[in-house]
Design a protein around this motif. Sequence first.
Motif, short mmCIF file in Angstrom:
data_model
loop_
_atom_site.label_atom_id
_atom_site.label_comp_id
_atom_site.label_asym_id
_atom_site.label_seq_id
_atom_site.Cartn_x
_atom_site.Cartn_y
_atom_site.Cartn_z
N VAL A 1 10.20 7.55 28.50
CA VAL A 1 10.84 8.55 29.36
C VAL A 1 10.37 8.27 30.78
O VAL A 1 9.17 8.25 31.05
CB VAL A 1 10.48 9.98 28.94
N THR A 2 11.32 8.05 31.66
CA THR A 2 11.01 7.78 33.06
C THR A 2 11.72 8.81 33.93
O THR A 2 12.94 8.99 33.80
CB THR A 2 11.45 6.36 33.46
N VAL A 3 10.96 9.45 34.79
CA VAL A 3 11.51 10.49 35.67
C VAL A 3 11.43 10.00 37.10
O VAL A 3 10.34 9.71 37.60
CB VAL A 3 10.75 11.81 35.50
N SER A 4 12.57 9.94 37.74
CA SER A 4 12.60 9.49 39.13
C SER A 4 12.58 10.70 40.06
O SER A 4 13.16 11.74 39.76
CB SER A 4 13.86 8.66 39.38
N SER A 5 11.94 10.51 41.20
CA SER A 5 11.81 11.62 42.16
C SER A 5 12.95 11.63 43.15
O SER A 5 13.75 10.70 43.22
CB SER A 5 10.48 11.52 42.88
N LEU B 1 12.24 18.29 34.31
CA LEU B 1 11.41 17.10 34.28
C LEU B 1 10.77 16.83 35.63
O LEU B 1 11.38 17.03 36.68
CB LEU B 1 12.24 15.90 33.84
N LYS B 2 9.53 16.34 35.56
CA LYS B 2 8.76 15.99 36.75
C LYS B 2 8.36 14.53 36.68
O LYS B 2 8.22 13.98 35.57
CB LYS B 2 7.51 16.87 36.84
N PRO B 3 8.15 13.89 37.80
CA PRO B 3 7.72 12.48 37.76
C PRO B 3 6.48 12.25 36.91
O PRO B 3 6.36 11.21 36.25
CB PRO B 3 7.46 12.16 39.24
N ALA C 1 14.27 13.89 38.49
CA ALA C 1 13.42 15.08 38.49
C ALA C 1 14.29 16.33 38.51
O ALA C 1 15.31 16.38 39.21
CB ALA C 1 12.48 15.05 39.68
N GLY C 2 13.87 17.31 37.72
CA GLY C 2 14.62 18.55 37.59
C GLY C 2 15.62 18.53 36.45
O GLY C 2 16.15 19.59 36.07
N GLY C 3 15.87 17.37 35.90
CA GLY C 3 16.82 17.26 34.81
C GLY C 3 16.18 17.58 33.46
O GLY C 3 15.01 18.00 33.38
#
Length: 121
Positions: free
Chosen positions: A117-121, A83-85, A14-16
Amino acid sequence: QVQLVESGGGLVQAGGSLSVSCVASGVTFSSVTMGWFRQAPGKEREFVAAINWRTYYGDSVKGRFTISRDNAKNTVWLQIDNLKPEDTAVYYCAVTILGREVTAPGGYDYWGQGTQVTVSS
């Protein structure tokens, strides 16, 4: 035969930021509208962005997503920042030949296979 091939998905914190691309073949690329949609598990396919001579964005992604194209390379990109989860989804590239309903999945004629696309927190 129209083909759309996406690439560039992956796992991001997240944030990337992440950029996904789509290469089209079998169409006169400079004359068509290209779109990006996404679909999360259990949810409907959601409009993200589209581009012809102007750009269009879904309300949930305005300010963080940027769509661009290079007609010489038959390629469209989607740059995703901050990017957000909840951005986790399969991202699909699509082309609409007539370009009448650029924000609706039903307005598109051909689709790529999608990129995760997978966003990890």
